[in-house]
Design an enzyme around this catalytic site. Structure first.
Site, mmCIF file in Angstrom:
data_model
loop_
_atom_site.group_PDB
_atom_site.id
_atom_site.type_symbol
_atom_site.label_atom_id
_atom_site.label_comp_id
_atom_site.label_asym_id
_atom_site.label_seq_id
_atom_site.Cartn_x
_atom_site.Cartn_y
_atom_site.Cartn_z
ATOM 1 N N HIS A 92 0.774 -1.404 -0.213
ATOM 2 C CA HIS A 92 0.166 0.477 -0.182
ATOM 3 C C HIS A 92 1.166 1.776 -0.133
ATOM 4 O O HIS A 92 2.197 1.506 0.680
ATOM 5 C CB HIS A 92 -0.876 0.063 1.535
ATOM 6 C CG HIS A 92 -1.971 1.106 1.276
ATOM 7 N ND1 HIS A 92 -1.381 2.494 1.548
ATOM 8 C CD2 HIS A 92 -3.170 1.064 0.468
ATOM 9 C CE1 HIS A 92 -2.820 2.945 1.297
ATOM 10 N NE2 HIS A 92 -3.778 2.554 0.855
ATOM 11 N N GLU A 164 -3.838 2.307 -7.432
ATOM 12 C CA GLU A 164 -3.682 3.325 -6.985
ATOM 13 C C GLU A 164 -2.756 4.186 -7.513
ATOM 14 O O GLU A 164 -1.830 4.001 -5.972
ATOM 15 C CB GLU A 164 -4.122 2.760 -5.054
ATOM 16 C CG GLU A 164 -5.412 1.492 -4.489
ATOM 17 C CD GLU A 164 -5.156 1.986 -3.786
ATOM 18 O OE1 GLU A 164 -6.480 2.101 -3.075
ATOM 19 O OE2 GLU A 164 -4.610 1.040 -2.893
#
Ligand code: PEP
Length: 252
Positions: A92, A164
């Protein structure tokens, strides 16, 4: 291409175990075989959620690359596997940015997680600078090629990718324009094909970054995208169900 549609949320450092369990109970009725829901709460919520998860996948937010050892405060793949979690999220943007998670470390984490039978949700995405300089494709291709270097075609059923863009996620992020997402997802798909051949097309790819009820329909209809990965807009059961319902309607 896998036709199953995926929808889930990373809670980041929000929600106690009791709050996470109440959340899961409030959204559980939305689970069915047309789509796969997933929740990625903090570590402290995992034991509260795995016994009541039903068909919803429960994921951990990160893990250490080593099998075990003197790494105070860390969590291993074996520990997660023993808890019955369905997946671990790796790479992430906040882990890369605030905790120095490198592509090389992710390569080792991916292999370790797969060796313990976990699904891996690998997050990739370019920074604002890389985006501004036209290096989005190069960035996601590099991230994928290194992190997945030791994955084999036998591992494919347990790989999931979230695209992302770093400039799009979290407070202050802006929803990525469609052409940018189409371009980057094309690069992601190309890298997966380069790594695994035509079988790479079977790996689900999600979009994440300032997704909300108003824009989710557009993102999930992009060719090559199989799901939505949502933060802020899905941090209440009402928000989660609202965004999910809009995505589901758009997917048809
Ligand atoms: C994220 O940080 O992974 C994310 C998708 O957050 P948000 O939806 O809040 O931009």
């Amino acid at each position: 291409m896998d036709r199953l549609f995926y929808f889930g949320s990373n809670f980041k450092m929000h929600q106690t175990a009791a709050e996470s369990a109440a959340f899961l109970r409030a959204v559980a009725h939305a689970a069915n075989s047309n789509h796969q829901l997933f929740l990625i709460p903090p570590f402290t919520s995992l034991t509260a959620l795995t016994p009541i998860k039903g068909d919803i996948w429960i994921g951990a937010q990160t893990m250490h690359e080593a099998e075990e050892g003197a790494y105070t405060g860390e969590i291993s793949a074996r520990m997660l596997s023993a808890l019955g979690v369905d997946l671990v999220m790796l790479g992430h943007a906040e882990r890369r940015q605030h905790f120095g998670e490198t592509d090389a470390a992710l390569r080792r984490k991916v292999r370790r997680a797969l060796d313990h039978g976990l699904r891996v949700l690998l997050c990739v995405g370019e920074t604002a600078l890389e985006h501004e300089c036209g290096a989005s494709a190069e960035t996601v291709v590099r991230q994928l090629k290194i992190a997945l270097r030791d994955a084999t075609t036998a591992d494919l059923p347990r790989l999931l990718i979230a695209y992302e863009p770093v400039w799009s996620i979290g407070v202050g992020g802006t929803p990525a324009p469609m052409p940018d997402v189409i371009y980057a997802v094309g690069a992601v798909r190309g890298a997966l094909r380069a790594l695994f051949g035509a079988a790479g097309d079977l790996i689900p790819v999600f979009y994440g970054g300032s997704v909300d009820a108003d824009n989710v329909g557009g993102y999930v209809q992009i060719e090559g995208i199989n799901g939505a990965f949502v933060g802020r807009a899905a941090w209440t059961p009402e928000g989660f169900l609202n965004v999910f319902n809009r995505a589901s309607t758009a997917k048809g």
